[in-house]
Design a protein around this motif. Structure first.
Motif, PDB file in Angstrom:
ATOM      1  N   PRO A 180       0.827  -1.210   0.000  1.00 36.61           N
ATOM      2  CA  PRO A 180       0.000   0.000   0.000  1.00 36.61           C
ATOM      3  C   PRO A 180       0.859   1.257   0.000  1.00 36.61           C
ATOM      4  CG  PRO A 180       0.132  -0.906   2.209  1.00 36.61           C
ATOM      5  CD  PRO A 180       0.877  -1.874   1.312  1.00 36.61           C
ATOM      6  N   GLY A 181       0.214   2.393  -0.256  1.00 37.85           N
ATOM      7  CA  GLY A 181       0.908   3.672  -0.135  1.00 37.85           C
ATOM      8  C   GLY A 181       1.748   4.061  -1.322  1.00 37.85           C
ATOM      9  N   SER A 182       1.352   3.597  -2.530  1.00 39.02           N
ATOM     10  CA  SER A 182       2.160   3.896  -3.716  1.00 39.02           C
ATOM     11  C   SER A 182       2.320   5.396  -3.939  1.00 39.02           C
ATOM     12  CB  SER A 182       1.532   3.255  -4.958  1.00 39.02           C
ATOM     13  OG  SER A 182       2.244   3.596  -6.122  1.00 39.02           O
ATOM     14  N   TRP A 183       1.281   6.170  -3.677  1.00 39.77           N
ATOM     15  CA  TRP A 183       1.367   7.611  -3.923  1.00 39.77           C
ATOM     16  C   TRP A 183       2.377   8.264  -2.976  1.00 39.77           C
ATOM     17  CZ3 TRP A 183      -0.064  11.397  -0.317  1.00 39.77           C
ATOM     18  CH2 TRP A 183      -0.754  10.933   0.812  1.00 39.77           C
ATOM     19  N   ARG A 184       2.464   7.752  -1.727  1.00 36.19           N
ATOM     20  CA  ARG A 184       3.475   8.281  -0.809  1.00 36.19           C
ATOM     21  C   ARG A 184       4.877   7.929  -1.291  1.00 36.19           C
ATOM     22  NH1 ARG A 184      -0.310   6.331   3.082  1.00 36.19           N
ATOM     23  NH2 ARG A 184      -1.385   8.046   4.115  1.00 36.19           N
TER      24      ARG A 184
END
Length: 381
Positions: A180-184
């Motif tokens: 998860p958290g690809s945009w971060r």
């Protein structure tokens, strides 16, 4: 009756089949309901058919109880809204359970269908609020990132090229690992190079080329992640991005629950950086992978396997072609370094073609360089 694609997707978990049937009979017309008779079965269903907007679970179930189940759910999905049903009389004993699992509502059992329906509506509104806020944040940050990237490409092409390649490879590894958290990760990978802009040109070239640094410059470079983190902390909602940047240079340590997502993403960025640095030094892909494999314990488990499956090592990039320099379009990517006839570097290989880069090419062409002197450039779409 509306199609299920228009309904909110809800998962009900209870070891009493009669309760599941009753809820499905009363609420199945309103929601897209899925049911599971245990926490283990529910986890498999989430993996196969998720994500869900709301998950409702009984507390007292054999094997994996509802609190333990919802904690595991929260580890995998930060956005799902959860409701816990319990027949226990002393709700005070469940306060810690609610806190650990970030449970939205705690309802007594038996729970009438109309009361559950009312709380489901509240939960769905909460889910959509979280989603809309996240989407707005991502759009704002991605727009900011795009502007930053364009300006960086025009003013510091070598730094921009390094940042773009690291971001692209790290994002692909993240997708293969289903983290998860690809945009971060994208923001952290790009902005982690922001500190390089504070270095003099000669120092910048030494760092990017992977050369041995003198002790004073080494100290400055080592402090850059903290410098960038301090800058970004002034921006709302960037705390976790800052933490990723702070952790990039650290070895991955398994078994530490704190900042787990940030540690995973930081390790992926570090792997992408290490790969890109050795690639810039002219080492073959097999040599790079062998070297990285020797330091495998430094990285997130499984990330080297994901790197091996990536487009970078798999050689699955599209065919390159020569294209007139003055006819470049946004969306293309340079395959080789772009130099003008006087030898000056305009943009290194891997640089995405952006509007500022196109404008810079046109401006330089007007400053005395004839169109016939401008080379064709190798690109991929």
């Amino acid at each position: 009756m509306p199609d299920t694609v228009d309904k909110s997707k809800i998962l009900l978990v209870d070891d009493e089949v009669s309760i599941l049937k009753a809820f499905k009979l009363n609420l199945g017309r309103t929601y897209d309901l899925r049911t599971a008779e245990s926490g283990r079965e529910a986890l498999r269903l989430i993996e196969e058919d998720g994500p869900f907007e709301v998950i409702v679970s009984d507390f007292a179930m054999p094997g994996l109880n509802g609190a333990e189940f919802l904690e595991k759910v929260r580890e995998q999905d930060k956005e799902v809204v959860t409701i816990l049903l319990t027949g226990q009389a002393n709700f005070d004993d469940l306060c810690e359970v609610v806190r650990r699992g970030e449970i939205f509502r705690l309802l007594g059992k038996p729970c009438p269908p109309d009361l559950l329906a009312k709380n489901l509506e509240h939960a769905i509104r909460q889910y959509r609020l979280v989603r809309s806020e996240k989407e707005l944040l991502e759009q704002t940050l991605n727009g900011t990132l795009s502007v930053f990237n364009s300006l960086l490409a025009a003013s510091r092409p070598m730094v921009a090229s390094r940042a773009n390649r690291v971001e692209t490879l790290a994002k692909e590894i993240t997708a293969l690992l289903m983290l998860p958290g690809s945009w971060r990760l994208c923001i952290a990978a790009k902005f982690s190079y922001l500190g390089y802009l504070t270095l003099p040109d000669d120092a910048q070239e030494q760092v990017l080329a992977g050369k041995e640094l003198d002790p004073d410059l080494r100290k400055i470079v080592d402090r850059l992640p903290a410098f960038v983190s301090d800058l970004l902390k002034e921006i709302p909602r960037m705390k976790r991005v800052c933490r990723i940047i702070e952790l990039i240079d650290s070895d991955y340590l398994p078994g530490i629950p704190e900042d787990r997502e940030e540690r995973e993403l930081a390790s992926v960025i570090r792997l992408a950086r290490d790969y890109e640095s050795m690639d810039r030094m002219g080492r073959s892909k097999s040599e790079i992978f062998t070297s990285l494999h020797g330091d495998e314990s430094r990285y997130l488990p499984g990330s080297l396997d994901a790197l091996a499956k990536s487009l970078e090592l798999g050689g699955k990039f599209g065919e390159s072609r020569l294209h007139p320099l003055l006819e470049l379009m946004p969306g293309m990517k340079l395959v080789t370094d772009l130099h003008f006839p006087d030898g000056n570097l305009l943009a290194p290989s891997g640089t995405p073609v952006s509007l500022p880069l196109i404008q810079k090419i046109k401006s330089l062409a007007k400053l005395g360089r004839k169109n016939s002197q401008l080379p064709e450039v190798e690109v991929v779409d």
